[in-house]
Enzyme design. Structure first.
Site, PDB file in Angstrom:
ATOM      1  N   LYS A  91       0.656  10.291   5.544  1.00 38.85           N
ATOM      2  CA  LYS A  91       0.832   8.914   6.009  1.00 38.85           C
ATOM      3  C   LYS A  91       2.169   8.320   5.562  1.00 38.85           C
ATOM      4  O   LYS A  91       2.334   7.107   5.498  1.00 38.85           O
ATOM      5  CB  LYS A  91      -0.349   8.059   5.524  1.00 38.85           C
TER       6      LYS A  91
ATOM      7  N   LYS B 179      -2.119  -1.511  -3.878  1.00 40.99           N
ATOM      8  CA  LYS B 179      -3.013  -0.368  -3.774  1.00 40.99           C
ATOM      9  C   LYS B 179      -2.232   0.927  -3.803  1.00 40.99           C
ATOM     10  O   LYS B 179      -1.276   1.021  -3.041  1.00 40.99           O
ATOM     11  CB  LYS B 179      -3.785  -0.498  -2.459  1.00 40.99           C
TER      12      LYS B 179
ATOM     13  N   LYS C 178       0.847  -1.194   0.000  1.00 41.65           N
ATOM     14  CA  LYS C 178       0.000   0.000   0.000  1.00 41.65           C
ATOM     15  C   LYS C 178       0.883   1.244   0.000  1.00 41.65           C
ATOM     16  O   LYS C 178       1.678   1.450   0.917  1.00 41.65           O
ATOM     17  CB  LYS C 178      -0.916  -0.010   1.218  1.00 41.65           C
TER      18      LYS C 178
ATOM     19  N   SER D 245     -10.349   5.139  -4.837  1.00 41.79           N
ATOM     20  CA  SER D 245     -11.326   6.208  -5.045  1.00 41.79           C
ATOM     21  C   SER D 245     -10.877   7.226  -6.091  1.00 41.79           C
ATOM     22  O   SER D 245     -11.662   7.633  -6.950  1.00 41.79           O
ATOM     23  CB  SER D 245     -11.605   6.896  -3.705  1.00 41.79           C
TER      24      SER D 245
ATOM     25  N   TYR E 134     -15.112   0.430  -7.117  1.00 42.07           N
ATOM     26  CA  TYR E 134     -16.410   1.098  -6.956  1.00 42.07           C
ATOM     27  C   TYR E 134     -17.292   0.880  -8.178  1.00 42.07           C
ATOM     28  O   TYR E 134     -18.476   1.175  -8.157  1.00 42.07           O
ATOM     29  CB  TYR E 134     -16.203   2.597  -6.682  1.00 42.07           C
TER      30      TYR E 134
ATOM     31  N   ARG F 160     -11.122   9.531   1.608  1.00 40.06           N
ATOM     32  CA  ARG F 160     -11.030  10.230   2.900  1.00 40.06           C
ATOM     33  C   ARG F 160     -12.213  11.172   3.082  1.00 40.06           C
ATOM     34  O   ARG F 160     -12.677  11.379   4.202  1.00 40.06           O
ATOM     35  CB  ARG F 160      -9.687  10.953   3.017  1.00 40.06           C
TER      36      ARG F 160
HETATM   37  C1  PBG Z   1      -7.695   3.400   5.402  1.00 34.18           C
HETATM   38  C2  PBG Z   1      -7.932   3.131   3.969  1.00 34.18           C
HETATM   39  C3  PBG Z   1      -7.734   4.015   2.901  1.00 34.18           C
HETATM   40  C4  PBG Z   1      -8.271   3.390   1.782  1.00 34.18           C
HETATM   41  C5  PBG Z   1      -8.726   2.131   2.161  1.00 34.18           C
HETATM   42  N1  PBG Z   1      -8.494   1.980   3.537  1.00 34.18           N
HETATM   43  C6  PBG Z   1      -7.234   5.405   2.852  1.00 34.18           C
HETATM   44  C7  PBG Z   1      -5.934   5.771   3.412  1.00 34.18           C
HETATM   45  O1  PBG Z   1      -5.056   4.936   3.651  1.00 34.18           O
HETATM   46  O2  PBG Z   1      -5.767   6.963   3.651  1.00 34.18           O
HETATM   47  C8  PBG Z   1      -8.340   4.028   0.424  1.00 34.18           C
HETATM   48  C9  PBG Z   1      -9.334   3.464  -0.526  1.00 34.18           C
HETATM   49  C10 PBG Z   1      -9.675   4.365  -1.656  1.00 34.18           C
HETATM   50  O3  PBG Z   1      -9.064   5.434  -1.872  1.00 34.18           O
HETATM   51  O4  PBG Z   1     -10.610   4.004  -2.377  1.00 34.18           O
HETATM   52  N2  PBG Z   1      -6.645   2.866   6.019  1.00 34.18           N
END
Ligand code: PBG
Length: 330
Positions: free
Chosen positions: A223, A254, A200, A280, A319, A210
């Site tokens: 992050k 991801k 990730k 997203s 989605y 978010r």
């Molecule tokens: C939270 C999480 C995130 C996503 C899935 N779980 C966001 C992040 O790490 O800030 C993102 C999924 C998306 O953008 O569709 N830990």
């Protein structure tokens, strides 16, 4: 093998008709490859659109039930739940995350009672419950690892207890997969699967998510101390190796589209169930362009999802799940 020289080889011969093209098609996209991420919230009869995710809404539990019914009808095998937590339940100590009666855990029980055949996946990370929007506890401005892992284990056990089929740790703390796996074994949840968000990246493509979970305005800083630097492929592969060794059954890359090279490398090197999350921001980009008439929405939806299959993925969190499932059915 290199094709013979022209004109012995004319690549266009097999592109001439639709039937020929389909006969030699290398990859296929099936509804069975899809996991549908769904945002939930408290209330009754609420369907609250998320402006940065066109076509996606936060659903109260009655609406979630409707979505689940739709998933079953379309043949989508799994949904993944993401809660929008009421503001007063977001604290620095995040105890709502492992409350057996929290929104997610009530949603899991409702879904498993109503549609036992539909798999329920969850997300494990503190951000929906954290006053400062981070995935881990923040102590003196630092995201602390080991204390967070303990909390994540509590959170995952509560979800397993509620009946979740697949747990998805998305937090990127070190050691969380091993700790969660041991706890699941110790508590009798031997068959609960872990789909680790293993590779990730610290991405800008999570913005609309978010917004959806209400973390955007709260997030202090970024992050980058726990998610992977987008420049690092070796590190991503090391994370996947580590999570598999610690007991992950499946792994995820991801975001998806900007990281297809990582998907391919993970599949080739580890040969284990590999997923991509078309996040997203990827969805929002395609939808925004389609809404402006700049892209053909259906076409780029299929093309983008096919790219994950071609890169070696077994499945995709997207989605687009209900839309592509309906299109595949029709
Ligand atoms: C939270 C999480 C995130 C996503 C899935 N779980 C966001 C992040 O790490 O800030 C993102 C999924 C998306 O953008 O569709 N830990």
């Amino acid at each position: 093998m290199t094709p013979s020289p022209f004109p012995a080889a004319r690549m266009r011969r097999l592109r001439r008709t639709r039937a020929l093209r389909e006969m030699v098609q290398e990859q296929g996209l099936s509804v069975r490859d899809l996991i549908w991420p769904v945002f939930i919230r408290e209330g009754d009869g609420i369907e609250e659109p998320i402006p940065s995710l066109p076509g996606v809404s936060r659903l109260s539990l009655d609406g979630l039930r409707g979505a689940a019914e739709q998933a079953v009808r379309l043949g989508i095998p799994a949904v993944c739940l993401f809660p929008y937590t009421a503001p007063d339940l977001r604290t620095e100590t995040c105890e709502e995350a492992w409350n057996p009666e929290n929104l997610t855990n009530r949603a899991i029980r409702m879904l498993k009672a109503a549609y036992p055949e539909l798999m329920v996946m969850t997300d494990i990370a503190l951000d929906p419950y954290n006053a400062n929007g981070h995935d881990g506890f923040v102590v003196n401005g630092e995201i602390v690892n080991d204390e967070t892992v303990e909390a994540l284990v509590r959170m995952g056990l509560a979800q397993a207890e509620a009946g979740a089929d697949i747990l998805g740790p998305s937090d990127m703390m070190d050691g969380r997969i091993g700790a969660l796996r041991m706890a699941l074994e110790a508590e009798g949840h031997r068959d609960v699967a872990i789909l680790s968000y293993a590779a990730k990246f610290a991405s800008g493509f999570y913005g609309p998510f978010r917004d959806a979970v209400g973390a955007s305005g709260r997030l202090v800083g970024d992050k980058a101390t726990y998610q992977i630097n987008p420049a690092n492929r070796d590190e991503a592969l090391a994370c996947v190796a580590r999570d598999l060794a610690e007991g992950a059954d499946m792994v995820m890359v991801k975001p998806g589209m900007p990281y297809l090279d990582i998907c391919r490398a993970v599949k080739d090197r580890f040969a284990r169930p590999t997923f991509a999350y078309q996040v997203s921001g990827e969805y929002a980009m395609l939808m925004a362009a389609a809404q402006n008439g700049w892209l053909d929405g259906d076409k780029v939806m299929f093309e983008s999802l096919m790219s994950f299959k071609r890169a070696g993925c077994d499945g995709v969190l997207t989605y687009f799940a209900p839309r592509v499932a309906a299109a595949l059915q029709g």
